[in-house]
Scaffold this motif. Structure first.
Motif, PDB file in Angstrom:
ATOM      1  N   UNK A 109       0.839  -1.206   0.000  1.00 17.87           N
ATOM      2  CA  UNK A 109       0.000   0.000   0.000  1.00 17.87           C
ATOM      3  C   UNK A 109       0.872   1.253   0.000  1.00 17.87           C
ATOM      4  N   UNK A 110       1.927   1.253   0.802  1.00 12.25           N
ATOM      5  CA  UNK A 110       2.784   2.431   0.924  1.00 12.25           C
ATOM      6  C   UNK A 110       3.581   2.702  -0.341  1.00 12.25           C
ATOM      7  N   UNK A 111       3.869   1.680  -1.126  1.00 12.15           N
ATOM      8  CA  UNK A 111       4.707   1.832  -2.314  1.00 12.15           C
ATOM      9  C   UNK A 111       3.927   2.206  -3.567  1.00 12.15           C
ATOM     10  N   UNK A 112       2.606   2.317  -3.473  1.00 10.25           N
ATOM     11  CA  UNK A 112       1.846   2.770  -4.632  1.00 10.25           C
ATOM     12  C   UNK A 112       2.281   4.199  -4.984  1.00 10.25           C
ATOM     13  N   UNK A 113       2.395   4.526  -6.272  1.00  8.23           N
ATOM     14  CA  UNK A 113       2.880   5.860  -6.661  1.00  8.23           C
ATOM     15  C   UNK A 113       2.078   7.000  -6.048  1.00  8.23           C
ATOM     16  N   UNK A 114       0.767   6.807  -5.883  1.00 11.17           N
ATOM     17  CA  UNK A 114      -0.085   7.872  -5.372  1.00 11.17           C
ATOM     18  C   UNK A 114      -0.239   7.851  -3.853  1.00 11.17           C
ATOM     19  N   UNK A 115       0.379   6.869  -3.186  1.00 12.56           N
ATOM     20  CA  UNK A 115       0.196   6.706  -1.748  1.00 12.56           C
ATOM     21  C   UNK A 115       0.863   7.826  -0.953  1.00 12.56           C
ATOM     22  N   UNK A 116       0.181   8.236   0.131  1.00 13.25           N
ATOM     23  CA  UNK A 116       0.726   9.221   1.058  1.00 13.25           C
ATOM     24  C   UNK A 116       0.974   8.600   2.440  1.00 13.25           C
ATOM     25  N   UNK A 117       0.908   7.293   2.551  1.00 16.76           N
ATOM     26  CA  UNK A 117       1.018   6.620   3.833  1.00 16.76           C
ATOM     27  C   UNK A 117       2.417   6.790   4.430  1.00 16.76           C
ATOM     28  N   UNK A 118       2.493   7.526   5.548  1.00 16.94           N
ATOM     29  CA  UNK A 118       3.810   7.728   6.165  1.00 16.94           C
ATOM     30  C   UNK A 118       3.830   7.419   7.660  1.00 16.94           C
ATOM     31  N   UNK A 119       2.748   6.899   8.218  1.00 17.09           N
ATOM     32  CA  UNK A 119       2.764   6.557   9.641  1.00 17.09           C
ATOM     33  C   UNK A 119       1.810   5.399   9.916  1.00 17.09           C
ATOM     34  N   UNK A 120       2.359   4.300  10.472  1.00 15.00           N
ATOM     35  CA  UNK A 120       1.528   3.147  10.830  1.00 15.00           C
ATOM     36  C   UNK A 120       1.701   2.729  12.292  1.00 15.00           C
ATOM     37  N   UNK A 121       2.839   3.009  12.865  1.00  9.97           N
ATOM     38  CA  UNK A 121       3.113   2.691  14.281  1.00  9.97           C
ATOM     39  C   UNK A 121       2.956   1.201  14.597  1.00  9.97           C
ATOM     40  N   UNK A 122       3.212   0.352  13.622  1.00  6.00           N
ATOM     41  CA  UNK A 122       3.085  -1.083  13.886  1.00  6.00           C
ATOM     42  C   UNK A 122       4.453  -1.727  14.140  1.00  6.00           C
ATOM     43  N   UNK A 123       5.498  -1.202  13.507  1.00 11.68           N
ATOM     44  CA  UNK A 123       6.847  -1.721  13.724  1.00 11.68           C
ATOM     45  C   UNK A 123       7.426  -1.067  14.978  1.00 11.68           C
ATOM     46  N   UNK A 142       8.247 -10.977  13.041  1.00 20.96           N
ATOM     47  CA  UNK A 142       8.353 -10.530  11.653  1.00 20.96           C
ATOM     48  C   UNK A 142       9.813 -10.474  11.242  1.00 20.96           C
ATOM     49  N   UNK A 143      10.050 -10.425   9.941  1.00 24.87           N
ATOM     50  CA  UNK A 143      11.407 -10.326   9.401  1.00 24.87           C
ATOM     51  C   UNK A 143      11.905  -8.894   9.544  1.00 24.87           C
ATOM     52  N   UNK A 144      13.073  -8.739  10.138  1.00 25.13           N
ATOM     53  CA  UNK A 144      13.594  -7.401  10.395  1.00 25.13           C
ATOM     54  C   UNK A 144      13.819  -6.589   9.116  1.00 25.13           C
ATOM     55  N   UNK A 145      14.337  -7.173   8.040  1.00 19.73           N
ATOM     56  CA  UNK A 145      14.497  -6.392   6.800  1.00 19.73           C
ATOM     57  C   UNK A 145      13.161  -5.867   6.272  1.00 19.73           C
ATOM     58  N   UNK A 146      12.093  -6.644   6.467  1.00 20.28           N
ATOM     59  CA  UNK A 146      10.775  -6.217   6.001  1.00 20.28           C
ATOM     60  C   UNK A 146      10.291  -5.009   6.809  1.00 20.28           C
ATOM     61  N   UNK A 147      10.518  -5.062   8.123  1.00 21.07           N
ATOM     62  CA  UNK A 147      10.152  -3.932   8.966  1.00 21.07           C
ATOM     63  C   UNK A 147      10.932  -2.678   8.604  1.00 21.07           C
ATOM     64  N   UNK A 148      12.220  -2.860   8.304  1.00 20.27           N
ATOM     65  CA  UNK A 148      13.056  -1.726   7.928  1.00 20.27           C
ATOM     66  C   UNK A 148      12.600  -1.128   6.597  1.00 20.27           C
ATOM     67  N   UNK A 149      12.200  -1.998   5.663  1.00 21.01           N
ATOM     68  CA  UNK A 149      11.744  -1.516   4.357  1.00 21.01           C
ATOM     69  C   UNK A 149      10.459  -0.701   4.487  1.00 21.01           C
ATOM     70  N   UNK A 150       9.547  -1.139   5.357  1.00 19.09           N
ATOM     71  CA  UNK A 150       8.315  -0.385   5.586  1.00 19.09           C
ATOM     72  C   UNK A 150       8.636   0.978   6.204  1.00 19.09           C
ATOM     73  N   UNK A 151       9.563   0.974   7.161  1.00 23.09           N
ATOM     74  CA  UNK A 151       9.940   2.233   7.804  1.00 23.09           C
ATOM     75  C   UNK A 151      10.532   3.212   6.794  1.00 23.09           C
ATOM     76  N   UNK A 152      11.372   2.722   5.889  1.00 26.87           N
ATOM     77  CA  UNK A 152      11.977   3.585   4.879  1.00 26.87           C
ATOM     78  C   UNK A 152      10.934   4.094   3.880  1.00 26.87           C
ATOM     79  N   UNK A 153       9.972   3.251   3.541  1.00 24.39           N
ATOM     80  CA  UNK A 153       8.909   3.674   2.627  1.00 24.39           C
ATOM     81  C   UNK A 153       8.053   4.766   3.260  1.00 24.39           C
TER      82      UNK A 153
END
Length: 372
Positions: free
Chosen positions: A288-302, A315-326
């Motif tokens: 969802x966050x990586x969609x070109x039109x997405x504005x998602x910048x805060x989830x507070x789940x990681x 969860x996989x740590x690299x996956x959490x890091x990728x979400x944080x960077x997105x």
């Protein structure tokens, strides 16, 4: 003095002795006039009218506070306020109501009506809510005040935009009554923070949310799979929603994934604090966050703090890091977008003034030509 300065957010002359105007068990007409004079909003200055029944101003006597408000609102009925706040009022026993002192419907205009930490009878609450529409209020906030069984008395004006209920204890019929109101409003913000909301009422109220909604806050409401299903189906219609707060709702990881898969691109804050976490849930959020039109910048789940030596097994740590960077990238995108929009507005405002001046000059020259 300090009380009324905070109440009316303005300077009150020292020679107005309000304490003397309030009698031991009531309020005199003279006192009401003086209070009303103090409550008159200054030109071009917003005013908040607050009645705090716990204040020494009323001798901490609820009956005095109610009577003061009754007198006061008859004197200020023609004025407009930014907000009216009633605080710490406990009033509504049979003896009190039989005395003739009741909480009457508001008789003045206020953009926002609020009840904080009050303990009122159904009769008094119904009286209050029945007059909200006459105030032309666009917002209603109720916190730590038991309103069970009274929302059927609520009617609102067509410009109603904001409803916040925190520990107000609405029952099934209350939520159903609100669900009937919502479609006729341009509601932009709805907050419901309740420990045990009716499942039926909650589903009905979600279904009734208008497309104009920008903020949906259901934090601390326990929501089950049936409610999540209704919310997931509704999200497709909420194309303007920017903030969804489901923190403390004890969401399961599959439910997080279900909502993430249908999250509108307009959402920038999707608060999932306290939800279960899994790779499937993070993958759905990441998509969802990586969609070109997405504005998602805060989830507070990681988790904000993680241990390299002892990684979170959920969860996989690299996956959490990728979400944080997105999320970080989307926040920068949102900041730039907002800056561009503000700049465009400022430029349009600057350009409109010369255009008007030029038009006026052209008109004058055209008239001058006719004179010649």
């Amino acid at each position: 003095m300090g009380f009324l300065q905070s109440v009316f957010e303005r300077f009150i002359p020292d020679n107005i002795l309000f304490a003397e105007a309030l009698e031991a068990r009531g309020v005199s007409d003279t006192g009401a006039v003086r209070l009303a004079e103090a409550a008159v909003p200054l030109p071009n200055k917003p005013a908040v009218l607050t009645i705090d029944a716990g204040s020494n101003m009323f001798g901490k006597d609820n009956a005095v506070a109610v009577k003061a408000l009754d007198y006061l609102q008859k004197k200020i009925g023609r004025y407009d306020y930014v907000a009216f706040e009633l605080k710490n009022l406990s009033f509504g026993t049979a003896e009190e109501e039989n005395s003739g002192a009741v909480l009457n419907p508001p008789e003045f205009r206020a953009k926002k009506m609020a009840l904080f930490n009050c303990n009122l009878s159904k009769k008094n609450l119904s009286n209050f809510l029945s007059g909200v529409n006459k105030t032309a209020a666009t917002a209603l906030e109720i916190e730590n005040t038991n309103c069970s069984g009274v929302f059927k008395a609520l009617t609102v004006c067509g410009d109603f935009r904001d409803l916040s209920l925190k520990n107000a204890n609405p029952d099934k019929d209350d939520l159903n009554a609100l669900a009937k109101i919502f479609p006729n409003t341009a509601l932009t913000r709805f907050v419901l923070n309740e420990k045990n909301p009716s499942e039926e009422g909650l589903k009905n109220i979600i279904n009734a949310l208008p497309a104009s909604l920008s903020v949906l806050n259901l934090s601390s409401c326990p929501v089950n799979a049936a409610v999540i299903e209704v919310l997931a189906n509704k999200l497709a219609e909420l194309k303007q929603v920017e903030i969804i707060d489901l923190s403390g709702c004890a969401l399961s990881a599959p439910n997080v994934a279900k909502l993430a898969n249908v999250l509108p691109p307009s959402v920038r804050k999707f608060n999932l604090e306290g939800a279960e976490i899994s790779d499937d849930a993070l993958n759905a959020l990441l998509k969802s966050a990586k969609r070109p039109e997405s504005m998602l910048y805060e989830t507070n789940i990681v988790p904000a703090i993680t241990s390299v030596a002892h990684p979170d097994p959920r969860y996989s740590q690299p996956l959490g890091a990728e979400l944080t960077m997105s999320e970080f990238a989307n926040k920068q995108k949102y900041i730039k977008k907002t800056a561009r929009e503000k700049a465009a507005v400022i430029a349009a405002q600057k350009n409109s003034a010369p255009a008007k001046a030029t038009f006026g000059l052209a008109g004058r020259l055209h008239g001058l030509g006719h004179d010649l």
